[in-house]
Structure formats: C-alpha cells, structure tokens
Enzyme design. Structure first.
Site, mmCIF file in Angstrom:
data_model
loop_
_atom_site.group_PDB
_atom_site.id
_atom_site.type_symbol
_atom_site.label_atom_id
_atom_site.label_comp_id
_atom_site.label_asym_id
_atom_site.label_seq_id
_atom_site.Cartn_x
_atom_site.Cartn_y
_atom_site.Cartn_z
ATOM 1 C CE LYS A 69 -3.422 -12.404 1.336
ATOM 2 N NZ LYS A 69 -2.166 -13.153 1.481
ATOM 3 C CD GLU A 71 -6.471 -4.728 7.267
ATOM 4 O OE1 GLU A 71 -6.068 -5.886 7.358
ATOM 5 O OE2 GLU A 71 -5.792 -3.813 6.767
ATOM 6 C CG HIS A 122 -0.037 -2.142 -4.334
ATOM 7 N ND1 HIS A 122 0.055 -1.616 -3.071
ATOM 8 C CD2 HIS A 122 -1.210 -1.718 -4.856
ATOM 9 C CE1 HIS A 122 -1.036 -0.892 -2.836
ATOM 10 N NE2 HIS A 122 -1.809 -0.931 -3.896
ATOM 11 N NE ARG A 167 6.892 -14.008 -2.822
ATOM 12 C CZ ARG A 167 5.887 -13.187 -2.513
ATOM 13 N NH1 ARG A 167 4.690 -13.688 -2.261
ATOM 14 N NH2 ARG A 167 6.079 -11.889 -2.445
HETATM 15 C C1 MV4 Z 1 -3.246 -0.979 4.018
HETATM 16 C C2 MV4 Z 1 -2.881 0.377 3.974
HETATM 17 C C3 MV4 Z 1 -3.427 1.223 4.901
HETATM 18 N N1 MV4 Z 1 -4.296 0.755 5.818
HETATM 19 N N2 MV4 Z 1 -4.119 -1.397 4.962
HETATM 20 C C4 MV4 Z 1 -0.879 -2.429 0.140
HETATM 21 C C5 MV4 Z 1 -0.297 -3.768 -0.146
HETATM 22 C C6 MV4 Z 1 -1.010 -4.718 0.738
HETATM 23 N N3 MV4 Z 1 -0.103 -5.691 1.287
HETATM 24 C C7 MV4 Z 1 -1.647 -3.868 1.784
HETATM 25 N N4 MV4 Z 1 -1.461 -2.503 1.416
HETATM 26 C C8 MV4 Z 1 -1.888 -1.496 2.223
HETATM 27 N N5 MV4 Z 1 -2.750 -1.877 3.177
HETATM 28 C C9 MV4 Z 1 -4.623 -0.540 5.818
HETATM 29 N N6 MV4 Z 1 -5.496 -0.970 6.726
HETATM 30 C C10 MV4 Z 1 -1.969 0.782 2.996
HETATM 31 C C11 MV4 Z 1 -1.488 -0.153 2.107
HETATM 32 C C12 MV4 Z 1 -0.580 0.357 1.133
HETATM 33 C C13 MV4 Z 1 0.756 -0.035 1.107
HETATM 34 C C14 MV4 Z 1 1.254 -0.949 2.017
HETATM 35 C C15 MV4 Z 1 2.573 -1.326 1.983
HETATM 36 C C16 MV4 Z 1 3.429 -0.737 1.045
HETATM 37 C C17 MV4 Z 1 2.947 0.157 0.123
HETATM 38 C C18 MV4 Z 1 1.612 0.529 0.140
HETATM 39 C C19 MV4 Z 1 1.128 1.454 -0.784
HETATM 40 C C20 MV4 Z 1 -0.171 1.798 -0.767
HETATM 41 C C21 MV4 Z 1 -1.037 1.254 0.186
#
Ligand code: MV4
Length: 502
Positions: free
Chosen positions: A116, A200, A235, A292
């Site tokens: 990442k 982040e 998630h 994918r």
């Molecule tokens: C985040 C975020 C808030 N701020 N990054 C969760 C899955 C992963 N792909 C990244 N995720 C998140 N990253 C920052 N800087 C909140 C989440 C997140 C989330 C993102 C997408 C869909 C559902 C989620 C549920 C909780 C937190």
C-alpha cells in the site's frame, strides 16, 4: 488461443467462470480439496482433480499442486477467481515462467498495488488524489508524532501489507498515538510478516465507491463506471449497487478518468477495481486497487452489459477490448445481495451444515449466482457465502422492489442464513432514500437487529398456531373424513396479524 482453462477456485465464482468458458467453447478444469468432492464446480467442470486436504494452505493455496494439474491436464490458462491465489504476485509470475497464461495482471502490477505504501507513491506520481498522510514508511515514533502534528488528529495507522480493512488502527487522541503505532507495527509483523505502516488522515463517515476498469495488452484502459459498496460489516460487503445514489455526472467523469490513470500507472492488464473513499463534500481519494475480478462484478455486468470474464479471457489472449469507452452506458440500476450461511441474530457466526431445502428466486430482472443444492454440505473451511442475488430495474425503485420480491421467494432450510437480515435492509428508510455511508449498519441497528414481532415473525407464529389447530382437528375425526377441505387456514390468520401483535 486459450482452449482449456484451469479454474483455481471453488464455490459460486468457480461456477461463474466456467459458465463463461462454456459459452466461449473453452474447456474447464476444476481443482478441489477433499472437503469439496461433492461441490458444484467439480460437477460443472469438464474434468476435475483433487489437490489435497481441506485447509486452503494445503489445497487452493498450493501453487505447486495447481501448476502440476495445469500441466498434466493440458490447460493453457489459469483463472484464479477472487481470494485464494488471485492477488499473489509469485503465482502470476510462476504461471508466466511455466508458459501458462495467468488470466489476470502481471506480478509487477499485483505487487505494486499489494504494497500500500508503494501504491500510494505510484498514485501520487500519476496525479491520483490519495488521502493526506505519509508518502513513505513511518520509520520511528518521532516520525509518527511529526506527521500527526502536520495533518492533525484523528488518523488511521495502516499496515502496508494489509488491505481490505486488515491491519488498520484509528487514533483519536494524542495520548494513544505512540502505543497505537507500536501495536499496529507488531500486529502487522505477526499478520503479514512485514511491520511497515503508514499514516492517513481519518476520513469521517466516508462512502466506499469503486470503479471497475478493463485494460488490454495494447494499452487501452477503460472504466465501466462505479459500484457503491458502503454497506459493509467488519469490512465484509453486504450489499452493492450501481449507479451510486451519491454520484453526479461530473463526479463520475472525474473519478472514472482518475481510475483509468491509476491503472495506466502500473501498465495494468485485465480486470481491476480502483477503490475510493468519498466524503460528504464529494472529495474523493484513492484507497487501494484490487487486482482481480470482484465478488460484486455482476452489478456492473448487468448495468453496462458486459461479460467481464469473457473480456478477461479476450485480454489474456492478447486481443483488444471488444468496445470503446464511448460505447459504454449505464442502463438502469442493479443491486447485489450476498447471502451467507451465518446467523445475523448471533453476531453473524458462520453456520456450516447441510442445505435441506432451497427454493431459488428467478423471474424478470433477477440473476442468481450460486453453487449449493439440496443435500450439499457447506464446509467449515472456507468463506460461508451461499450465493449472490442480483436484481435489475429501470430505476433504483424498481430494482429494490425486484430485490424484495426475490428475497421473499428465496427459501433455504438446514442452515441459518442472512436472507431475513437483507430483507430488513431493504425496508430501512436510509437505504430506501439512498442516504447511507459506511456507518449504515451501526446507525440502523434498531431496524436490522431488533425486528418488532410482526410481519414475517408473526406469520411464522400464525403458521405454528394453525398447524396445531389442524392437528387437533385430525385427532377429532375419522381417517375416512380426511380431505383437502381440511387444509390449513394460516394465511387467514396471517392477514389478521395486526390482531396478534404482542
Ligand atoms: C479509511 C477510513 C477512513 N479514513 N481510511 C476500510 C477498508 C480499507 N480498504 C480501508 N478502510 C477505511 N479506510 C481513512 N484514511 C475508513 C475505512 C473504513 C471503510 C472503508 C470502506 C468501506 C467500509 C469501511 C468501514 C470502516 C472503515
């Protein structure tokens, strides 16, 4: 040209891939673990080979065994599906070295996006907006403090080798920063064998919107619009839809162009997804790229009218994409529900077991991607996904009505499942209004987990009451008096359920 494809996967996605192979006149080779002897993908495949004991490590993740089956069966390509080896750069490379076509991107694209921190750096160079934060690995505690002084709290500390929500930590207060950093590092080391972390800025109440892309070997990259995936639980996506209720034509254009630029930055080939996080001001940031085919790909297929697996095979054959960006339109609205063998009223614990009865919904505007049948035992070793139900309608309202109708028709006995939970989501005002973000499930727990004892529950009670009444009648009459007229009258009770409300 590819004549025989080994599908290195199981469950609904293995069947999904083999279906496209069959339409293309391509033979399919199945592989299965000892727990999957009776699985649908084994029955569907033109030929199938056992590759080891039930645990994935010793079967679906065993590169040597899969390569050896590909060679001995004469398969000229391998489709990895999703999960398992689909985002394993070493596997992509190994296929190439063995002269087998990997239906997916290069090892380079997989590893660049898989790390990442490298992905963030690559995106910044390509002009793709990323969440404000570190551009390199956090070296020490001093550095993490300095970064937080710059971007401010709250922040998320994420494992570079993580993704999809694994190895993330939210920090809200200065006092917990250093401890959180240390814990994040040690968790990353034990989970991924790599303790690199990055920081982040935390985006509050975000939307998760992703763009499907396709890229051919000629260097053409196109996008197939967005999927709204904000309805998640730990998630794990629960419902996906396209178009996103949040989207505007201008935002769609800018995000689509950004997704194409992201794929071009790694010389991408094949099908991929760019995940974005979008805040309430409609500012969007790159989160990660999935290299994918995804679980939610059918909603895109339905609305855009493209068979993504066929395009993947075309691309793997070195052929150019069969359409241009300008030819693509979004037609109507599609929703996908994931039906899991798990108990929504008991913390979603998985429910492996035998499917005793199944009635599959069909009819206009409904697609069903599944693999189970009556008498089939869902093994405990793998993901408990039973099926995916996809509805289509001219409008979002029609698509929702079809989904509700399909969920009403869908019956599974033998294993607890998430059908009722999905029906409750379909009745939640925030969902009906299309006003939801990633906090949807927590925010609506009153609707989703504490159903009032009416509606379907009441209907169940009416059935039981009338059945007892029926048994009582049977006891009171002579056998020769048995007739159809003695049938259950539970539906009359069901109609009067307002009387029965407790
Ligand atoms: C985040 C975020 C808030 N701020 N990054 C969760 C899955 C992963 N792909 C990244 N995720 C998140 N990253 C920052 N800087 C909140 C989440 C997140 C989330 C993102 C997408 C869909 C559902 C989620 C549920 C909780 C937190």
């Amino acid at each position: 040209m590819i004549k025989k494809v080994l599908v290195a996967n199981r469950g609904e996605i293995a069947v999904r891939i083999m279906r496209s192979c069959r339409e293309l006149g391509i033979l399919s080779v199945g592989v299965y673990s000892e727990a999957d002897r009776k699985a649908m993908h084994v029955r569907y495949a033109d030929e199938a080979y056992c590759i080891g004991p039930p645990p994935s490590r010793e079967s679906y993740l065993d590169i040597e065994k899969i390569i050896s089956v590909a060679k001995s069966s004469g398969a000229d390509a391998i489709h990895p599906g999703y999960g398992f080896l689909s985002e394993n750069a070493a596997f992509s490379q190994r296929c190439k070295d063995e002269g087998i076509i990997f239906i997916g991107p290069s090892a380079y694209a997989i590893s660049t996006m898989g790390d990442k921190i490298t992905a963030r750096q690559t995106m910044i160079s390509a002009g793709v907006p990323v969440v404000p934060g570190t551009t390199e690995k956090v070296r020490d505690e001093e550095m993490v403090i300095r970064i937080v002084e710059e971007i401010g709290l709250p922040v998320m500390i994420k494992a570079s080798a993580g993704g999809g929500g694994k190895g993330m930590r939210l920090v809200k207060e200065q006092g917990e920063l250093v401890t959180s950093y240390r814990r994040a590092k040690s968790e990353a080391l034990s989970a991924f064998g790599d303790d690199s972390v990055y920081v982040e800025k935390y985006i509050e109440s975000p939307h998760h919107i992703e763009f499907q892309i396709l890229a051919d070997r000629q260097g053409t990259v196109i996008h197939l619009f967005e999927r709204e995936c904000s309805i998640q639980r730990r998630h794990q996506k629960v419902i996906e839809e396209t178009p996103s209720p949040l989207m505007t034509p201008d935002l769609r254009k800018r995000m689509g162009e950004t997704a194409v630029a992201a794929a071009k930055a790694v010389n991408y080939e094949g099908a991929g997804t760019i995940e974005f996080i979008v805040n309430d001001n409609l500012e969007f940031y790159f989160l990660e790229m999935n290299t994918r085919l995804q679980v939610e790909h059918p909603v895109t297929e339905r609305v855009v009218g493209v068979d993504l697996v066929k395009e993947q095979i075309r691309i793997a054959n070195g052929l150019p994409l069969s359409f241009t960006q300008e030819e693509l339109r979004q037609n109507g609205h599609a929703i996908q529900c994931r039906i899991y063998a798990e108990d929504p009223d008991n913390n979603f614990i998985p429910q492996p077991g035998v499917i005793r009865h199944i009635t599959v919904p069909l009819g206009l505007g409904v697609r069903y991607d599944g693999y189970v049948y009556e008498g089939y035992e869902i093994p405990m070793y793998y993901d408990p996904l039973i099926s995916k139900l996809i509805s289509w309608g001219k409008t979002r309202e029609e698509s929702i009505a079809r989904m509700k109708r399909a969920l009403f028709e869908y019956k599974i006995t033998g294993v607890k499942n998430s059908i009722k939970f999905l029906e409750r989501i379909m009745d939640t005002p925030d969902f009906l209004e299309g006003k939801y973000n990633t906090h949807f499930i927590e925010k609506n727990d009153k609707f989703l987990f504490r159903p009032k004892l009416c509606g379907t529950e009441c209907e169940d009670m009416a059935i039981i009451t009338c059945f007892m009444d029926y048994l009582g009648k049977l006891e009171r009459i002579q056998p020769q008096q048995y007739s159809d007229e003695l049938g259950s009258n539970w539906k009359d009770f069901g109609r009067k359920r307002n009387v029965l409300r407790l």
